[in-house]
Design a protein around this motif. Structure first.
Motif, PDB file in Angstrom:
ATOM      1  N   ILE A  39       0.861  -1.180   0.000  1.00 35.90           N
ATOM      2  CA  ILE A  39       0.000   0.000   0.000  1.00 35.90           C
ATOM      3  C   ILE A  39       0.900   1.232   0.000  1.00 35.90           C
ATOM      4  O   ILE A  39       1.791   1.353   0.834  1.00 35.90           O
ATOM      5  CB  ILE A  39      -0.942  -0.014   1.215  1.00 35.90           C
ATOM      6  CG1 ILE A  39      -1.880  -1.209   1.107  1.00 35.90           C
ATOM      7  CG2 ILE A  39      -1.707   1.297   1.312  1.00 35.90           C
ATOM      8  CD1 ILE A  39      -2.788  -1.390   2.279  1.00 35.90           C
ATOM      9  N   LEU A  40       0.659   2.138  -0.958  1.00 33.22           N
ATOM     10  CA  LEU A  40       1.468   3.341  -1.123  1.00 33.22           C
ATOM     11  C   LEU A  40       0.572   4.561  -1.220  1.00 33.22           C
ATOM     12  O   LEU A  40      -0.579   4.468  -1.641  1.00 33.22           O
ATOM     13  CB  LEU A  40       2.311   3.247  -2.396  1.00 33.22           C
ATOM     14  CG  LEU A  40       3.262   2.061  -2.539  1.00 33.22           C
ATOM     15  CD1 LEU A  40       3.813   2.017  -3.949  1.00 33.22           C
ATOM     16  CD2 LEU A  40       4.384   2.183  -1.540  1.00 33.22           C
ATOM     17  N   THR A  41       1.122   5.724  -0.876  1.00 29.58           N
ATOM     18  CA  THR A  41       0.449   7.000  -1.098  1.00 29.58           C
ATOM     19  C   THR A  41       1.197   7.711  -2.210  1.00 29.58           C
ATOM     20  O   THR A  41       2.406   7.953  -2.096  1.00 29.58           O
ATOM     21  CB  THR A  41       0.451   7.846   0.183  1.00 29.58           C
ATOM     22  OG1 THR A  41      -0.199   7.099   1.217  1.00 29.58           O
ATOM     23  CG2 THR A  41      -0.271   9.158  -0.027  1.00 29.58           C
ATOM     24  N   LEU A  42       0.490   8.048  -3.295  1.00 30.29           N
ATOM     25  CA  LEU A  42       1.133   8.594  -4.482  1.00 30.29           C
ATOM     26  C   LEU A  42       0.443   9.870  -4.949  1.00 30.29           C
ATOM     27  O   LEU A  42      -0.755  10.044  -4.766  1.00 30.29           O
ATOM     28  CB  LEU A  42       1.070   7.574  -5.627  1.00 30.29           C
ATOM     29  CG  LEU A  42       1.674   6.199  -5.371  1.00 30.29           C
ATOM     30  CD1 LEU A  42       1.339   5.268  -6.523  1.00 30.29           C
ATOM     31  CD2 LEU A  42       3.166   6.306  -5.187  1.00 30.29           C
ATOM     32  N   ASN A  43       1.231  10.750  -5.588  1.00 32.68           N
ATOM     33  CA  ASN A  43       0.712  11.924  -6.272  1.00 32.68           C
ATOM     34  C   ASN A  43       0.730  11.623  -7.763  1.00 32.68           C
ATOM     35  O   ASN A  43       1.785  11.322  -8.323  1.00 32.68           O
ATOM     36  CB  ASN A  43       1.567  13.150  -5.985  1.00 32.68           C
ATOM     37  CG  ASN A  43       1.466  13.599  -4.546  1.00 32.68           C
ATOM     38  OD1 ASN A  43       0.395  13.566  -3.963  1.00 32.68           O
ATOM     39  ND2 ASN A  43       2.579  14.006  -3.970  1.00 32.68           N
ATOM     40  N   ILE A  44      -0.407  11.714  -8.403  1.00 29.26           N
ATOM     41  CA  ILE A  44      -0.513  11.414  -9.827  1.00 29.26           C
ATOM     42  C   ILE A  44      -0.018  12.620 -10.612  1.00 29.26           C
ATOM     43  O   ILE A  44      -0.570  13.717 -10.500  1.00 29.26           O
ATOM     44  CB  ILE A  44      -1.971  11.087 -10.224  1.00 29.26           C
ATOM     45  CG1 ILE A  44      -2.539   9.997  -9.331  1.00 29.26           C
ATOM     46  CG2 ILE A  44      -2.054  10.705 -11.688  1.00 29.26           C
ATOM     47  CD1 ILE A  44      -1.795   8.691  -9.367  1.00 29.26           C
ATOM     48  N   ASN A  45       1.042  12.418 -11.409  1.00 30.20           N
ATOM     49  CA  ASN A  45       1.626  13.535 -12.145  1.00 30.20           C
ATOM     50  C   ASN A  45       1.506  13.400 -13.658  1.00 30.20           C
ATOM     51  O   ASN A  45       1.954  14.278 -14.381  1.00 30.20           O
ATOM     52  CB  ASN A  45       3.091  13.735 -11.748  1.00 30.20           C
ATOM     53  CG  ASN A  45       3.900  12.470 -11.875  1.00 30.20           C
ATOM     54  OD1 ASN A  45       3.456  11.491 -12.465  1.00 30.20           O
ATOM     55  ND2 ASN A  45       5.084  12.478 -11.307  1.00 30.20           N
ATOM     56  N   ASP A  46       0.897  12.337 -14.146  1.00 34.55           N
ATOM     57  CA  ASP A  46       0.728  12.153 -15.580  1.00 34.55           C
ATOM     58  C   ASP A  46      -0.439  11.193 -15.813  1.00 34.55           C
ATOM     59  O   ASP A  46      -0.783  10.405 -14.940  1.00 34.55           O
ATOM     60  CB  ASP A  46       2.008  11.586 -16.193  1.00 34.55           C
ATOM     61  CG  ASP A  46       2.076  11.779 -17.694  1.00 34.55           C
ATOM     62  OD1 ASP A  46       1.233  12.511 -18.238  1.00 34.55           O
ATOM     63  OD2 ASP A  46       2.982  11.192 -18.320  1.00 34.55           O
ATOM     64  N   VAL A  47      -1.047  11.298 -17.000  1.00 35.30           N
ATOM     65  CA  VAL A  47      -2.171  10.438 -17.352  1.00 35.30           C
ATOM     66  C   VAL A  47      -1.930   9.892 -18.750  1.00 35.30           C
ATOM     67  O   VAL A  47      -1.472  10.608 -19.633  1.00 35.30           O
ATOM     68  CB  VAL A  47      -3.501  11.232 -17.308  1.00 35.30           C
ATOM     69  CG1 VAL A  47      -4.667  10.369 -17.741  1.00 35.30           C
ATOM     70  CG2 VAL A  47      -3.751  11.776 -15.922  1.00 35.30           C
ATOM     71  N   LYS A  74      -4.266   6.830  -2.204  1.00 33.29           N
ATOM     72  CA  LYS A  74      -3.681   5.676  -1.523  1.00 33.29           C
ATOM     73  C   LYS A  74      -4.030   4.473  -2.381  1.00 33.29           C
ATOM     74  O   LYS A  74      -5.199   4.258  -2.710  1.00 33.29           O
ATOM     75  CB  LYS A  74      -4.259   5.516  -0.125  1.00 33.29           C
ATOM     76  CG  LYS A  74      -3.600   4.403   0.676  1.00 33.29           C
ATOM     77  CD  LYS A  74      -4.245   4.222   2.022  1.00 33.29           C
ATOM     78  CE  LYS A  74      -3.741   5.281   2.971  1.00 33.29           C
ATOM     79  NZ  LYS A  74      -4.166   5.022   4.365  1.00 33.29           N
ATOM     80  N   VAL A  75      -3.001   3.711  -2.790  1.00 35.34           N
ATOM     81  CA  VAL A  75      -3.206   2.615  -3.734  1.00 35.34           C
ATOM     82  C   VAL A  75      -2.660   1.306  -3.185  1.00 35.34           C
ATOM     83  O   VAL A  75      -1.832   1.297  -2.285  1.00 35.34           O
ATOM     84  CB  VAL A  75      -2.533   2.909  -5.100  1.00 35.34           C
ATOM     85  CG1 VAL A  75      -3.121   4.139  -5.733  1.00 35.34           C
ATOM     86  CG2 VAL A  75      -1.033   3.035  -4.957  1.00 35.34           C
ATOM     87  N   ARG A  76      -3.161   0.201  -3.764  1.00 37.17           N
ATOM     88  CA  ARG A  76      -2.645  -1.131  -3.467  1.00 37.17           C
ATOM     89  C   ARG A  76      -2.095  -1.700  -4.767  1.00 37.17           C
ATOM     90  O   ARG A  76      -2.773  -1.704  -5.789  1.00 37.17           O
ATOM     91  CB  ARG A  76      -3.743  -2.041  -2.944  1.00 37.17           C
ATOM     92  CG  ARG A  76      -3.244  -3.481  -2.697  1.00 37.17           C
ATOM     93  CD  ARG A  76      -4.320  -4.412  -2.181  1.00 37.17           C
ATOM     94  NE  ARG A  76      -4.718  -4.023  -0.829  1.00 37.17           N
ATOM     95  CZ  ARG A  76      -5.955  -3.664  -0.493  1.00 37.17           C
ATOM     96  NH1 ARG A  76      -6.910  -3.627  -1.383  1.00 37.17           N
ATOM     97  NH2 ARG A  76      -6.229  -3.331   0.742  1.00 37.17           N
ATOM     98  N   ILE A  77      -0.836  -2.167  -4.734  1.00 38.87           N
ATOM     99  CA  ILE A  77      -0.211  -2.759  -5.916  1.00 38.87           C
ATOM    100  C   ILE A  77      -0.901  -4.097  -6.192  1.00 38.87           C
ATOM    101  O   ILE A  77      -0.953  -4.962  -5.325  1.00 38.87           O
ATOM    102  CB  ILE A  77       1.305  -2.972  -5.704  1.00 38.87           C
ATOM    103  CG1 ILE A  77       1.996  -1.656  -5.328  1.00 38.87           C
ATOM    104  CG2 ILE A  77       1.944  -3.591  -6.930  1.00 38.87           C
ATOM    105  CD1 ILE A  77       1.977  -0.611  -6.377  1.00 38.87           C
ATOM    106  N   SER A  78      -1.415  -4.249  -7.424  1.00 37.83           N
ATOM    107  CA  SER A  78      -2.113  -5.488  -7.761  1.00 37.83           C
ATOM    108  C   SER A  78      -1.250  -6.429  -8.589  1.00 37.83           C
ATOM    109  O   SER A  78      -1.380  -7.642  -8.479  1.00 37.83           O
ATOM    110  CB  SER A  78      -3.406  -5.180  -8.506  1.00 37.83           C
ATOM    111  OG  SER A  78      -3.129  -4.454  -9.680  1.00 37.83           O
ATOM    112  N   ARG A  79      -0.370  -5.865  -9.429  1.00 39.06           N
ATOM    113  CA  ARG A  79       0.451  -6.724 -10.289  1.00 39.06           C
ATOM    114  C   ARG A  79       1.737  -6.002 -10.612  1.00 39.06           C
ATOM    115  O   ARG A  79       1.758  -4.789 -10.795  1.00 39.06           O
ATOM    116  CB  ARG A  79      -0.326  -7.024 -11.565  1.00 39.06           C
ATOM    117  CG  ARG A  79       0.359  -7.964 -12.513  1.00 39.06           C
ATOM    118  CD  ARG A  79      -0.579  -8.441 -13.602  1.00 39.06           C
ATOM    119  NE  ARG A  79      -1.130  -7.358 -14.390  1.00 39.06           N
ATOM    120  CZ  ARG A  79      -0.763  -7.079 -15.643  1.00 39.06           C
ATOM    121  NH1 ARG A  79       0.146  -7.800 -16.238  1.00 39.06           N
ATOM    122  NH2 ARG A  79      -1.333  -6.099 -16.297  1.00 39.06           N
ATOM    123  N   VAL A  80       2.840  -6.740 -10.695  1.00 38.96           N
ATOM    124  CA  VAL A  80       4.136  -6.197 -11.078  1.00 38.96           C
ATOM    125  C   VAL A  80       4.653  -6.997 -12.258  1.00 38.96           C
ATOM    126  O   VAL A  80       4.710  -8.227 -12.206  1.00 38.96           O
ATOM    127  CB  VAL A  80       5.159  -6.262  -9.915  1.00 38.96           C
ATOM    128  CG1 VAL A  80       6.512  -5.743 -10.350  1.00 38.96           C
ATOM    129  CG2 VAL A  80       4.649  -5.508  -8.709  1.00 38.96           C
TER     130      VAL A  80
END
Length: 100
Positions: A39-47, A74-80
């Motif tokens: 679980i990470l907290t991220l700032n979205i800077n591109d789309v 706040k996101v959860r990594i689902s696949r790498v």
């Protein structure tokens, strides 16, 4: 008792060298790579073209499904997969100030 029959209880070649060393042990760096479930907290800077948010994080690209530009989530990594990770939004902490 001959020399070859004598058994030693302590072998210097199989002993724990670090235990007898005068030098401190070097700590190995922890493996902090992205893993599913993190679980990470991220700032979205591109789309991208599909409307998914894109973030660069520790030399990897994270694609966040359905994230808007400029939001903090706040996101959860689902696949790498290789240098790319895919994440799902758990919670939107703040939205972008401007509308696009």
């Amino acid at each position: 008792m001959t020399r070859q029959q004598k058994k030693h209880s302590w072998n210097p070649y199989t002993s724990d060298v670090q235990r007898f060393s005068i030098y401190p042990r070097i700590q190995q760096p922890k493996d902090e790579s992205l893993k599913p479930g993190m679980i990470l907290t991220l700032n979205i800077n591109d789309v991208d073209q599909k409307g998914n948010g894109i973030v660069s994080f520790k030399d990897k690209t994270i694609i966040v499904y359905g994230a808007s530009l400029g939001s903090k989530v706040k996101v959860r990594i689902s696949r790498v997969a290789g240098d790319t990770a895919y994440a799902e939004i758990i919670e939107t902490l703040s939205e972008a100030d401007e509308t696009y």
